[in-house]
Design an enzyme around this catalytic site. Structure first.
Site: not given
Ligand code: ADP
Ligand code: MG
Length: 633
Positions: A25, A86, A186, A208
């Site tokens: 991912d 990205k 995705e 998502d």
């Molecule tokens: P991307 O797909 O953009 O790479 P992610 O799916 O990894 O991103 O999501 C990252 C986001 O998830 C960040 O904003 C982070 O603060 C949030 N996040 C991670 N854990 C938690 C949680 N326990 N509660 C709320 N938000 C969270």
């Molecule tokens: Mg993602």
């Protein structure tokens, strides 16, 4: 040669051995890698867990630093620390104008082609190189965990990624030394992780909410095949927005400026405040209340945030999310109550506040048994496993996200491949000349749903030359579009009346040429010789496995075509190839492959002759293939 007559739809490559393959991912904010060990997929953790922040720091020359260490460096050297790359993949500077003000690093134009990132020391990097650094880190992790070089990877991309963005992602994989088995959408990966493909039909929403982007897709499953019916969302809505909104709630509206301030101390203060807000937000997933404390502009701020308050802070963002969900449902032609399930993806959907919102929008309990941070990587691992022959009963198909077409006279688009066609797919259409004695064709490949070429995205232009002079309308130029399993387009053209096969060259408007990728590959090799030898070794090993599996399959299928001496020679050559492929000498492996080819040649020829003979008798090829497969009546 043996391969040419293997059963359609069957992958003789991998019948026997399970290969070292992973799913990746490659996220805007975070990336991770997963692998199917026995039957179920699992994420691969490094120091500090499985999640690698998608951040690369180039400060101080030397090897780029990736992940959490790069995030730390970003506070000191923001102009040399690349986050959110990205968003730049496969884009020109004009495409990303809006992002320019938001990132602390400098973006420059590359002669109208893919945007580049200018570092403090004068180096210019392509987004492909930065993504390759992230992929390289994931590759190292996976190789350490799995105990050897990877044989391939499936990488996920957003469903709305167009050809240029997909191509750029694929190039990044190559540059990182990965064999990219396939790019997968995705949401499709998320659905696979939940095993939704095991049903026969159904319609699912995939919600998502990541760090910087929000995507919502509607997928339908028909007979084990997923189609992305519609995608929508908001490319500027994510967990980061919540973090900033929390800082504004605590410190006042003007607390966080839209673009990062140039003053280093001010920037650090804001970054620390946003980080404190994020910590509190994430803590609210498990707790009812959490403290937020930071200093901004000389003011010490300390407040307690409750879930109820967080929900109020989120309300304007949720309104945008709800609107996007309603629109995507409408585009797909479904009502929320007609869905069979809603899948949660992205770190932000771990928050109970966000889950409440999703429940309200779709009127049902979302699926959340899998960690939403991991679900895309897990699904990619499942797909990789399927491609490596682990679960041969699963069929996976993705779709072309936007229609592909050619510009014809008057700037009108003739669509050859329709949006949402399942891939791989292709189409051929015949075009003719507009003027007498026209010897060249200027062809313009575009992608999009609009009817005029200038409203679509330009993918490539090329010229077909060498058509003999004829009256207008007499030439027959056959243009074929082939979309491969990654959703990448290959275009070919030839003129039929004259029989002349003119060579054409496709020059992508964005993206990299093969030479550029090769050049970057070479540049990226620190120890060019070792790395090249390693690369060759891997390629030869994959080839050896392919040949061995194909030969084994053919011998099992057609033993009656195999003379005793040829069988003995082939078996001996196979054993020898197996022995040598376990070693590290790629030249020797190549030699052993060729030896096996020679030994099995009489057998291959008999199989081939049988196929041709049968075809000459006027029988359909699939009948012959069935016969070769031993299914004769
Ligand atoms: P991307 O797909 O953009 O790479 P992610 O799916 O990894 O991103 O999501 C990252 C986001 O998830 C960040 O904003 C982070 O603060 C949030 N996040 C991670 N854990 C938690 C949680 N326990 N509660 C709320 N938000 C969270
Ligand atoms: Mg993602």
């Amino acid at each position: 040669m043996l391969l040419q007559i293997s059963e359609p739809g069957e992958a003789p490559t991998t019948a026997a051995c399970k290969r070292r393959v992973v799913g990746i991912d490659l996220g805007t904010t975070n990336s991770l890698v997963a692998h199917v060990a026995d039957v179920s997929p699992a994420v691969i953790a490094g120091d500090g867990g499985p999640v690698v922040p998608s951040v690369v720091a180039y400060a101080g020359g030397g090897e780029p630093v990736v992940g959490a260490a790069a995030v730390a460096r970003g506070l000191e050297a923001p102009a040399d620390t690349i986050a959110s790359v990205k968003r730049l993949m496969g884009r020109s500077l004009a495409d990303v104008e809006a992002i320019r003000a938001l990132v602390p690093y400098r973006l420059v134009d590359d002669a109208g082609r893919m945007v580049k990132i200018a570092l403090g020391d004068g180096r210019e990097l392509s987004p492909v190189q930065v993504s390759a650094a992230i992929l390289g880190e994931l590759r190292r992790r996976a190789e350490a965990a799995l105990g050897g070089p990877l044989d391939g990877a499936v990488i996920t991309v957003p469903a709305y990624f167009d050809d240029a963005q997909r191509q750029a992602t694929r190039d990044a994989g190559r540059l990182a030394g990965l064999e990219v088995l396939r790019l997968v959408a995705e949401p499709t990966a998320a659905a696979l992780a939940y095993g939704l493909d095991r049903g026969t039909r159904g319609t699912y929403a995939v919600y998502d909410l990541g760090g910087g982007t929000f995507d919502v897709s509607i997928l339908t499953l028909v007979d084990g095949v997923f189609e992305v019916r519609a995608t929508g969302g908001d490319s500027a809505l994510g967990g980061d927005d919540l973090d900033r909104a929390i800082v504004r709630w605590a410190a006042g509206d003007g607390a966080v400026p839209a673009s990062p301030p140039s003053d280093a101390a001010a920037r650090r203060e804001i970054a620390a405040a946003v980080a404190a807000a994020r910590t509190a937000k994430e803590a609210l997933t498990a707790a009812e209340r959490a403290g937020v404390a930071f200093t901004l502009g000389g003011r010490a701020i300390e407040r307690t945030l409750t879930r109820v308050e967080l929900a109020a802070i989120c309300a304007p963002l949720f309104e945008r999310s709800a609107r996007a969900c309603r629109r995507v449902l409408k585009d797909a032609g479904y009502r929320a109550d007609e869905l069979d399930g809603v899948v949660l993806v992205g770190g932000s959907t771990r928050s109970p506040v966000v889950r409440d919102h999703v429940r309200a929008v779709f009127g049902r309990e979302p699926l959340c048994e899998l960690d939403p941070d991991h679900v895309v990587a897990l699904g990619a691992a499942v797909q990789a496993d399927v491609l490596a022959g682990g679960q041969s009963d699963v069929v996976l198909i993705d779709v072309v996200p936007l229609s592909l077409g050619l510009e014809t006279m008057g700037g009108v688009v003739e669509k050859l491949v329709a949006r949402n066609s399942t891939i791989p797919c292709g189409a051929t259409q015949t075009f003719t000349t507009y003027a007498d004695n026209q010897t060249g064709f200027a062809l313009h490949v575009v992608q999009g749903e609009r009817e005029t070429a200038d409203a679509c995205r330009s993918l490539a232009r090329f010229t077909l030359r060498g058509v003999p002079p004829m009256v207008a309308g007499a030439a027959r130029v056959e243009i074929s579009f082939q979309v491969d399993a990654d959703g990448i387009l290959h275009v070919a053209a030839h003129e039929q009346v004259s029989g002349v096969e003119a060579a054409i060259q496709v020059k992508p408007s964005y993206g990299l040429t093969d030479e550029e990728v090769e050049r970057m590959l070479l540049e990226s090799f620190d120890h060019a010789e070792d790395d090249l030898a390693e690369r060759n070794l891997r390629l030869e090993r994959v080839e050896a496995e392919r040949i061995l599996a194909a030969t084994r399959a053919a011998m099992a299928r057609d033993p009656h075509l195999l003379d005793a001496d040829v069988a003995a020679a082939t078996t001996a050559a196979m054993a020898e190839l197996e022995r040598i492929a376990a070693g590290a000498d790629h030249v020797a492996i190549r030699g052993a492959i060729e030896a096996l080819d020679r030994a099995s040649k009489p057998f291959a020829e008999r199989r081939m002759n049988l196929a041709i003979e049968a075809a000459m008798k006027g029988r359909a090829l699939d009948e012959v293939e069935r016969e070769l497969a031993g299914e004769t009546r």
